[in-house]
Design a protein around this motif. Structure first.
Motif, short mmCIF file in Angstrom:
data_model
loop_
_atom_site.label_atom_id
_atom_site.label_comp_id
_atom_site.label_asym_id
_atom_site.label_seq_id
_atom_site.Cartn_x
_atom_site.Cartn_y
_atom_site.Cartn_z
N UNK A 177 0.85 -1.30 0.19
CA UNK A 177 0.10 -0.06 0.12
C UNK A 177 0.71 1.18 0.02
N UNK A 178 0.65 2.17 -0.94
CA UNK A 178 1.47 3.33 -1.13
C UNK A 178 1.37 4.07 -0.09
N UNK A 179 0.25 4.07 0.86
CA UNK A 179 0.07 4.92 1.97
C UNK A 179 1.06 4.52 3.45
N UNK A 180 1.53 3.19 2.95
CA UNK A 180 2.38 2.62 4.00
C UNK A 180 3.83 2.08 3.78
N UNK A 238 2.61 8.96 -9.25
CA UNK A 238 1.14 9.36 -9.54
C UNK A 238 0.10 8.35 -9.00
N UNK A 239 0.19 8.53 -7.48
CA UNK A 239 -0.41 7.76 -6.72
C UNK A 239 -1.89 7.79 -6.61
N UNK A 282 -2.81 11.94 1.06
CA UNK A 282 -2.46 12.61 2.36
C UNK A 282 -1.53 11.90 3.25
N UNK A 283 -2.02 10.70 3.27
CA UNK A 283 -1.05 9.83 4.27
C UNK A 283 0.42 9.75 3.43
N UNK A 284 0.50 9.68 2.26
CA UNK A 284 1.90 9.58 1.50
C UNK A 284 2.62 10.63 1.96
N UNK A 285 2.03 11.95 1.75
CA UNK A 285 2.56 13.23 1.86
C UNK A 285 3.03 13.35 3.48
N UNK A 287 4.71 14.81 -7.38
CA UNK A 287 3.58 14.16 -7.36
C UNK A 287 2.36 14.62 -7.78
N UNK A 288 1.66 13.67 -8.48
CA UNK A 288 0.46 14.23 -9.00
C UNK A 288 -0.96 14.10 -8.06
N UNK A 289 -1.50 15.03 -7.77
CA UNK A 289 -2.45 14.96 -6.34
C UNK A 289 -3.78 15.52 -7.40
N UNK A 290 -4.77 15.23 -6.64
CA UNK A 290 -6.17 15.75 -7.14
C UNK A 290 -6.14 17.29 -7.57
N UNK A 291 -6.77 17.63 -8.53
CA UNK A 291 -7.24 19.05 -9.00
C UNK A 291 -7.78 19.83 -7.88
N UNK A 292 -8.60 19.33 -7.19
CA UNK A 292 -9.32 20.02 -6.13
C UNK A 292 -7.99 20.38 -4.95
N UNK A 293 -6.76 20.07 -5.04
CA UNK A 293 -5.88 20.66 -4.03
C UNK A 293 -5.14 21.99 -4.46
#
Length: 141
Positions: free
Chosen positions: A90-93, A106-107, A113-116, A131-137
């Motif tokens: 899991x990329x978050x861990x 490109x997670x 959030x957990x990755x950052x 890192x590619x993050x959601x556009x809403x950010x």
């Protein structure tokens, strides 16, 4: 100093937080990251290797994290003769390297959030993350 670059344009179906990355955007992200031969780079949410292949082509040592068993197996098969270690996790861990490293990823958006948090935790040897993050950010509206 840790530097983050966030790219926000991703097209395609978003299934379980997964989204495919167009090869032009992959190249653009990696060009901007300034990867050099010998750099240790984490590709979190490696999927089908859209970022892994261009990273290898630039001489990076890549650790590709992919949770999905079939995609992880395909990555192992496709990068057998390259300087790539595939970790099914899991990329978050992710377990971070003890030596300085970069992230080009490109997670799945659900783990961003957990990755950052993990990448910026005390003791991390992170040099830079692209890192590619959601556009809403986006902060520009």
């Amino acid at each position: 100093m840790t530097m983050f670059t966030m790219v926000c344009r991703v097209r395609g179906t978003h299934t379980m937080g997964m989204h495919r990355l167009d090869s032009r955007w992959a190249e653009r992200l990696i060009d901007n990251a300034g990867i050099s031969s010998g750099d240790l780079v984490l590709d979190v949410g490696a999927g089908t290797g859209a970022l892994t292949r261009p990273l290898v082509n630039r001489g990076a040592r890549v650790i590709a994290f992919e949770l999905h068993p079939t995609r992880a197996q395909d990555l192992r098969r496709n990068f057998t003769n390259d300087n790539v270690t595939v970790v099914q996790a899991d990329g978050a861990d992710v377990r971070l390297p003890r030596r300085p490293f970069r992230v080009v990823a490109n997670p799945p958006f659900g783990i961003c959030v957990a990755l950052l948090r993990r990448l910026t935790a005390p003791g991390s040897r992170l040099i830079r993350a692209d890192i590619i993050v959601p556009r809403t950010w986006r902060s520009d509206g």
